[in-house]
Design an enzyme around this catalytic site. Sequence first.
Site, PDB file in Angstrom:
ATOM      1  N   GLU A 135     -10.773  -5.944  -4.098  1.00  0.00           N
ATOM      2  CA  GLU A 135      -9.500  -5.375  -3.614  1.00  0.00           C
ATOM      3  C   GLU A 135      -9.112  -4.051  -4.276  1.00  0.00           C
ATOM      4  O   GLU A 135      -8.612  -3.143  -3.601  1.00  0.00           O
ATOM      5  CB  GLU A 135      -8.367  -6.401  -3.747  1.00  0.00           C
ATOM      6  N   ASP A 176      -2.219 -13.357   2.256  1.00  0.00           N
ATOM      7  CA  ASP A 176      -2.550 -11.930   2.163  1.00  0.00           C
ATOM      8  C   ASP A 176      -2.982 -11.266   3.475  1.00  0.00           C
ATOM      9  O   ASP A 176      -2.335 -10.346   3.986  1.00  0.00           O
ATOM     10  CB  ASP A 176      -3.624 -11.712   1.076  1.00  0.00           C
ATOM     11  N   GLU A 232     -13.616 -18.186   6.644  1.00  0.00           N
ATOM     12  CA  GLU A 232     -14.651 -17.572   5.808  1.00  0.00           C
ATOM     13  C   GLU A 232     -15.888 -17.219   6.631  1.00  0.00           C
ATOM     14  O   GLU A 232     -16.503 -16.171   6.428  1.00  0.00           O
ATOM     15  CB  GLU A 232     -15.042 -18.511   4.663  1.00  0.00           C
ATOM     16  N   ARG A 269     -17.102 -13.306   7.376  1.00  0.00           N
ATOM     17  CA  ARG A 269     -18.373 -12.920   6.750  1.00  0.00           C
ATOM     18  C   ARG A 269     -19.532 -12.921   7.745  1.00  0.00           C
ATOM     19  O   ARG A 269     -20.275 -11.944   7.840  1.00  0.00           O
ATOM     20  CB  ARG A 269     -18.700 -13.871   5.594  1.00  0.00           C
TER      21      ARG A 269
HETATM   22  C1  DMJ Z   1     -13.104 -11.794   0.683  1.00  0.00           C
HETATM   23  O1  DMJ Z   1     -13.752 -12.846   1.291  1.00  0.00           O
HETATM   24  C2  DMJ Z   1     -12.108 -11.157   1.593  1.00  0.00           C
HETATM   25  O2  DMJ Z   1     -11.762  -9.906   1.123  1.00  0.00           O
HETATM   26  C3  DMJ Z   1     -10.873 -11.986   1.761  1.00  0.00           C
HETATM   27  O3  DMJ Z   1      -9.911 -11.344   2.524  1.00  0.00           O
HETATM   28  C4  DMJ Z   1     -10.289 -12.313   0.423  1.00  0.00           C
HETATM   29  N1  DMJ Z   1     -11.247 -12.885  -0.453  1.00  0.00           N
HETATM   30  C5  DMJ Z   1     -12.521 -12.252  -0.601  1.00  0.00           C
HETATM   31  C6  DMJ Z   1     -12.576 -11.150  -1.618  1.00  0.00           C
HETATM   32  O4  DMJ Z   1     -11.757 -11.254  -2.673  1.00  0.00           O
END
Ligand code: DMJ
Length: 649
Positions: free
Chosen positions: A549, A413, A280, A284
Site C-alpha cells: 500500500e 478498505d 481473493e 488475484r
Molecule cells: C492485496 O491482496 C490487495 O491489495 C488487497 O486489496 C489488500 N490486501 C493485499 C495487499 O496488502
Amino acid sequence: MYPPASPAPHRDFISVTLNFGQSYDGSKSRRRRSCWRKWKQLSRLQRNVILLVLAFLGLGGLLSYISVADQWKAPNGRSADEQKMRPANPPVLPAPQKAEANPEDVPGVLPQATRRHFRRGPPNLQIRAPNKDSEDRRLDATQRREGTADAAQQEEHPQRTLVSWRGAMIEPEQGTDEPSRKAEAPTRTQNQPAPPNERQKAVVDAFRHAWAGYRKFAWGHDELKPVSRSFSEWFGLGLTLIDSLDTMWILGLKKEFGEARRWVSKKLRFEKDVDVNLFESTIRVLGGLLSAYHLSGDALFLQKAEDFGNRLMPAFQTPSKIPYSDVNIGTGVAHPPRWTSDSTVAEVTSIQLEFRELSRLTGVKKFQEAAEEVTRRVHALSGKKDGLVPMFISTHSGLFTHLGVFTLGARADSYYEYLLKQWIQGGKQDTQLRDDYLEAVEGIRKHLLRRSEPSKLTFVGELAHGRFSAKMDHLVCFLPGTLALGAHHGLPADHMELARALMDTCYQMNRQMETGLSPEIVHFNLHPQKAQKDVQVKPADRHNLLRPETVESLFYLHRLTGDPKYQDWGWALLQSFNTYTRVPSGGYSSISNVQDPHNPQPRDKMESFFLGETLKYLYLLFSDDADLLSLDAYVFNTEAHPLPIWAPA
Ligand code: DMJ
C-alpha cells in the site's frame, strides 16, 4: 404315404440364413411364415443367443456412427470442445506460443529460443481491437454455448439509447459500454517506452530474485516459503505465478513470462474440488488473467479467465444476492465461512472491476449483472454513517451487521477504492458511484481524520460505537493514492491535499521503524503532553507482510504530482526490503518484527502480492514516463492488475 416327418434333430450350433432378396416364389407372407416356423423350431437358448448377437451388432453400429459424426463436426482433427474454445483474438505475443510447442514444461530447463525479439525493458503496451473474423468466430462460439442467438441478433442492431444498470438513459457514444458481444478492448498504443533506469533495474533484480526462489522451490504452487525452501498452498492455483504475469510483462521479463504462460496453458486446471475465497481469487486470479490478456493480447488468458469466472458464479446464488465468501470451483457449491453467514463488505464490493471487464470482453452479461447487483444493494442499505460502511453484511438478509464500527482498514478498505475505480472504469458516467465516493471522503474527514502528536501527522483512525481509536492499519495506505487518482479525474482539489498529507504519514509509518518497514498496524499518539513518538506499535502488530500500500500510493503521488521525493522514498523502501526481507537462496520473506533490525524474524512466506503489486508499483514509481500504463487509459484493480478504462472521459 410318407411317414410323418421325424422331429428335427437337436443341433448344437446355430445356423442363420440371410436372404435379402424376394423369396423364391415371391410370396412375402409365405416367407414370413417360414421364418417364423424356423424361429419357433429353435431352442430357447438359441433364440437368446441370436437376440444377444443382434443387440451387440446394433450397439456397435450406433457407436461407430457417433464417432464418425463427431469427426464430421470437428474438422481438422480437433474435438468439438476445442472448437468452442476458439480464441477471441490472435495473440500478439508469438514468443510464448512458439515456446509452447516445446514439450519441456518444467522449470530448470531453459525455454526454447523465441522467434520474435522482445525489446529490452517494458514492452510496447498495446490493446488491440479484434479483427472481424475472430470476432465473428467468437460470437458464434458464444451463441452455441448460450443458445442466445436472438439476443445476439438484437445486439447486432443496438438501439441508439441504452439503459444503464442504474436506469439512467445514456448515449452509447458517450462512454459506458454495456456488456455486449460487440464490446472489445479499445485500441490504444503506447510509444516506445524508455529503457529502464538504474532504480528500475534494481526492481527487476529484486523481481528476478523473488522469482528464482519461487521457480526453484514452489513452482506451480501458491506461495513460496523461502526460508524452508518449500511452498504453501491456499487455493492450489499457482497464485504467485498468475499474480506475477503482468508484472513480468511490464518489467520486460520475456523468458519468465513465456515459461509462466506455458504453465498456464498446460498445467492450470480449474476442475478441482477446492474452495476458493471469492474476493481473493477474483482480484488475484481473474484480475491477473484479464490483465495478462490485455497486455499480451494472448487469448489463452481470456479463455482461462472466462472459465474461472464461470466457476465463481455460484457464490452469487444467495437469498440476498450478496455473495458468499467461498465457492468450490469444482463442485459449484458456495458457502459462507463456517462461523457466520456474513460476508465482508470490502470483499463483496471489490470484485466489480473484474466481473464487469469479463462481461465486456466475453459478451456474457451475467458476470457484470451479478456483481453490479451487489453494488446496487449496498448502495441502498441503511446503517452507513456519512458514506462510511460497516464491515460485515449478511448473505441471508442482505443487511449490514455489526453496526456502528467504521474503518478504512481491513474488511472495508477496497469498498471505497472500487467506488472511485468503477466510476473511472466506466468512463465517469455513473454519477451514483462518484457521489457515494465523495460522500465517503467527507465521512472520513468528519469522523476518522485526526493529527498526531508531536509531529502533527494526519492519519485515519477508526470509530467503534461513537468512540474514536487512533489505530491505523498499513492497509489504509492505499488511500493517499486513491484520493490522488480521484483528484486527477476531476474530483475536488482538496482531495489531493489530503492525499499528500496522508502520504507523508504512511511514509513515516515506515521510516520511524528501525528496519524502515511499516508494521501491520500502528497507533498514533494524540497527547501533546506526553513525550512520546507519533507512531506506536503493539507487540502483536509488529509484522510486515511485504504489503504494497505505501509504494502503491507513492506511485500515484509521483505520477500525478511529479514530485521526485516520492521516488526517493520508494527507493528507501526498496533498500529496506532488500536488507531485511531478502532470503539469499531466493525469494523474500515477510518478517515478524520491523523494530528489530538485528533479528527481524523471517516468517517464511512470500505473499503473491509482493510480485503482483509491491514490485510492480515500485517499477512504475521509478519511471518518469506517464504513458507507461497511463492513468487515463488504465485503472488498476486492488491487486495492481491494470484494466482498461472503457471510454475516454
Ligand atoms: C492485496 O491482496 C490487495 O491489495 C488487497 O486489496 C489488500 N490486501 C493485499 C495487499 O496488502
